[in-house]
Design an enzyme around this catalytic site. Structure first.
Site, short mmCIF file in Angstrom:
data_model
loop_
_atom_site.label_atom_id
_atom_site.label_comp_id
_atom_site.label_asym_id
_atom_site.label_seq_id
_atom_site.Cartn_x
_atom_site.Cartn_y
_atom_site.Cartn_z
N GLU A 1 4.90 -4.30 0.83
CA GLU A 1 3.58 -3.87 0.36
C GLU A 1 3.09 -4.81 -0.75
OE1 GLU A 1 2.80 0.56 1.09
OE2 GLU A 1 4.01 0.44 -0.72
N GLY B 1 -4.46 0.09 -1.72
CA GLY B 1 -5.66 0.83 -2.12
C GLY B 1 -6.86 -0.04 -2.43
N HIS C 1 8.42 1.98 -5.02
CA HIS C 1 6.98 1.83 -4.77
C HIS C 1 6.33 1.15 -5.98
CE1 HIS C 1 2.78 2.68 -4.06
NE2 HIS C 1 3.09 2.88 -2.80
N SER D 1 -3.45 -0.94 2.39
CA SER D 1 -4.78 -0.85 3.01
C SER D 1 -4.74 -0.86 4.54
CB SER D 1 -5.70 -1.97 2.50
OG SER D 1 -5.96 -1.80 1.12
N ASN E 1 2.24 8.15 3.05
CA ASN E 1 2.58 8.43 1.65
C ASN E 1 1.37 9.13 1.03
OD1 ASN E 1 3.21 8.38 -1.06
ND2 ASN E 1 3.05 6.15 -1.26
N TRP E 2 1.50 10.44 0.81
CA TRP E 2 0.34 11.21 0.34
C TRP E 2 0.08 11.03 -1.16
CZ3 TRP E 2 0.96 16.67 3.08
CH2 TRP E 2 0.84 16.49 4.46
N LYS E 3 1.02 10.43 -1.87
CA LYS E 3 0.88 10.22 -3.32
C LYS E 3 0.54 11.56 -4.01
CE LYS E 3 -0.31 5.47 -2.32
NZ LYS E 3 -0.94 4.24 -2.73
N GLY F 1 -3.96 5.99 1.61
CA GLY F 1 -5.24 6.70 1.75
C GLY F 1 -5.55 7.18 3.16
P1 PGA Z 1 -2.86 2.40 0.83
O1 PGA Z 1 -1.46 2.72 0.13
O2 PGA Z 1 -2.66 2.53 2.30
O3 PGA Z 1 -3.81 3.44 0.27
O4 PGA Z 1 -3.23 1.01 0.44
C1 PGA Z 1 -0.26 2.26 0.68
C2 PGA Z 1 0.91 2.65 -0.16
O5 PGA Z 1 0.77 2.67 -1.40
O6 PGA Z 1 2.00 2.94 0.35
#
Ligand code: PGA
Length: 280
Positions: A197, A203, A121, A241, A8-10, A263
């Site tokens: 999640e 994050g 999400h 994470s 997920n590149w956000k 990330g």
């Molecule tokens: P993260 O994000 O790996 O940076 O914790 C995961 C997500 O939001 O899908």
């Protein structure tokens, strides 16, 4: 089931060029054997989607000439691409077109090459107040356009600390199950992924124990199969994470069918290392 490894590149990266370079790195010839052993997907920003689809179509040996977006969607539905493509969000208001400034519909995502979409999400729930009704509409719109859905659930830190994880997730899952048709085809059942999640793990570098993740995943699977006997083998992936160092522990956990990575999906080598941990 081959493990799902989803990036997920956000709201990243800053430019289309960097997004395209990331795709080229992932699809390098020497990575293809690894990619064929898992079900890898990237979920770029909507504004990058069409160009990313073009880049994949140009590099993907399984796709022959034709309109790149259509080829990618067809390949994803036939389940044979090396790299699947998803969108981060869709309009709740219309699956097609309309006067909804700023929105992007399920049909538009599909037209750009996405065969999947993220719904629920925690960042959408938190920053855009997306709640039950909006999520239900998004789910219905996605399914009406045959988009596969990655539905995210997870508890906050306070809920985790007070032992409410399962109660919270059960309520969140009801939004998904109430949006599914009574007659669920196997094909549709195969295109529903639940991503567990924990909000406090996204994050932050903090993660639940492997035992906790396993227990929660098995409970989610029970809830889904209990809801509909057509869902015989629910897909549940872990997010929050996940990185190259901790991926192996989640990969080995019972009930974990893959990872949703934020990330660490923005650098090809890190993302591929996570995939490697899951195919071992
Ligand atoms: P993260 O994000 O790996 O940076 O914790 C995961 C997500 O939001 O899908």
């Amino acid at each position: 089931m081959k493990p799902w490894v989803i990036g997920n590149w956000k709201q990243n990266p800053k430019s289309i060029k960097v997004a395209q370079a990331l795709i080229s790195d992932l699809l390098r010839t020497d990575n293809r054997s690894l990619l064929s052993q898992c079900q890898m997907m990237v979920i770029p920003s909507t504004v990058h989607l069409a160009k990313v689809a073009d880049t994949i179509a140009n590099l993907e040996p399984n796709l022959s000439h034709g309109d790149s977006a259509t080829l990618i969607v067809k390949a994803a539905v036939a389940d044979n691409p090396l790299l699947r493509l998803g969108g981060q969000d869709i309009s709740a208001l219309s699956a097609q077109v309309g006067a909804y400034t700023g929105d992007c519909s399920a049909a538009q995502l599909k037209d750009c090459g996405a065969a999947w979409v993220l719904i629920g999400h925690s960042e959408r729930r938190q920053y855009y107040n997306e709640e039950e009704k909006v999520l239900q509409k998004k789910l219905q719109n996605a399914l009406s356009e045959q988009l596969g859905v990655i539905f995210c659930v997870g508890e906050t830190e306070t809920q985790y600390e007070s032992g409410d994880t399962l109660a919270v997730i059960t309520k969140q899952l009801e939004v998904l199950t109430s949006s599914l048709p009574n007659e669920l085809s196997q094909d549709l059942a195969n295109r529903i992924i639940v991503a567990y999640e924990p909000v406090w793990a996204i994050g932050t570098g903090k993660v639940p124990t492997v035992e906790e993740v396993s227990t929660t995943h098995l409970a989610i699977k029970d809830l889904l199969t209990g809801f509909n006997s057509q869902i015989t083998d629910p897909i549940v992936i872990y997010g929050g994470s996940v990185n190259a160092d901790n991926a192996a522990q989640f990969a080995q956990a019972k009930g974990v069918d893959g990872a949703l990575v934020g990330g660490a999906s923005l650098k090809a080598d890190k993302f591929l290392a996570i995939a490697q941990a899951f195919v071992k």
